[in-house]
Design an enzyme around this catalytic site. Sequence first.
Site, PDB file in Angstrom:
ATOM      1  N   ASP A  48       7.769   8.903   4.871  1.00 40.78           N
ATOM      2  CA  ASP A  48       6.649   8.955   3.930  1.00 40.78           C
ATOM      3  C   ASP A  48       6.062  10.371   3.959  1.00 40.78           C
ATOM      4  OD1 ASP A  48       4.636   7.227   2.256  1.00 40.78           O
ATOM      5  OD2 ASP A  48       3.364   8.222   3.723  1.00 40.78           O
ATOM      6  N   HIS A  71       9.449   0.021   1.715  1.00 42.07           N
ATOM      7  CA  HIS A  71       8.977   1.368   2.068  1.00 42.07           C
ATOM      8  C   HIS A  71       8.966   1.644   3.564  1.00 42.07           C
ATOM      9  CE1 HIS A  71       6.793   5.101   1.458  1.00 42.07           C
ATOM     10  NE2 HIS A  71       5.895   4.719   2.351  1.00 42.07           N
TER      11      HIS A  71
END
Length: 326
Positions: A104, A303
């Site tokens: 991320d 994610h």
Amino acid sequence: MTHGTHFTHRLVPAPAGRIHLVEQGSGPLVLLVHGFPESWYSWRHQLPALAAAGYRAVAIDVRGYGRSSKPSATDAYRLVELVEDNVAVVHALGEESAVVVGHDWGSAIASGSGLLRPDVFRAVGMLSVPYTPRSEPRPTEVFARMGDGEDEFYISYFQEPGRAEAEIEPDVRGWLAGFYRALSAETMPGPGEPAPYFVSPDGTLRERFPAGPSPAWLGEAELDHYAEEFERTGLTGPLNRYRAMDRDWADLADHNGAPLTQPSLFVGGALDATTSWLSEAVKAFPVTLPGLVSSHLLDDCGHWIQQERPEDTNRLLLDWLAGLPA
């Protein structure tokens, strides 16, 4: 699970004060950098696996998170500052070089570390967010155009100091649970359901988080760990990373379009919206990542790659590391 695993915690000096790190193993240094809203703990499955394979595995709390220092100025969260934190960690550990791996925002910090300090970071691994060179226009202009009608994209929503904090901080645990659920493969909204990346006028992100149980990777102990950290520290430091994007853009003017040349790895989740938003960046890898060793999309993964699919992540990391030049 790795709750019983012994980790060594340390604070080391860095430009903004101190960086908290967690270390396990010995051998070549692998520096692990988390994203939003996480902590060193996001790498709890990777630390013992890397150590067992003969690496010195180190996961940090990024500046503004956990037990690391939390400067108040937004400028303190610029990429160039976070890169120097990573350099300081490497040197504080008595090393001259390291492999850096990020997820991320940590992926962007890792790639920025490789770009700005190739003398220190000899290889770069990226999870979820692919390398995207600096380009025109400035980031806030790009994200402003990603709105959905009257609704605002979440990164634009995060720009105003205090606005997102007012939503999150009265119920940190509940907000984190919803945010993690919204981006996990097994609990994310289905087709036709409201996308959790947008905020309606005068609304909140929380309004679009899916209800229901947590994903399998997020037990009560895991959620407790994250919630306790952010209840103690607040969210301003982590959110200031988003608020420093345009400052990064100005700082990196001399690196416009620059490739990342070190041996690299990319791992994305096939169900992660980031993979779709940045699909053009992935297609550009032959130009932007000339040293790319391998690129992977994990089926049925959202994610939170290294937490949703720890065994697959460990295998891909170890295979890549084993093939790097000494």
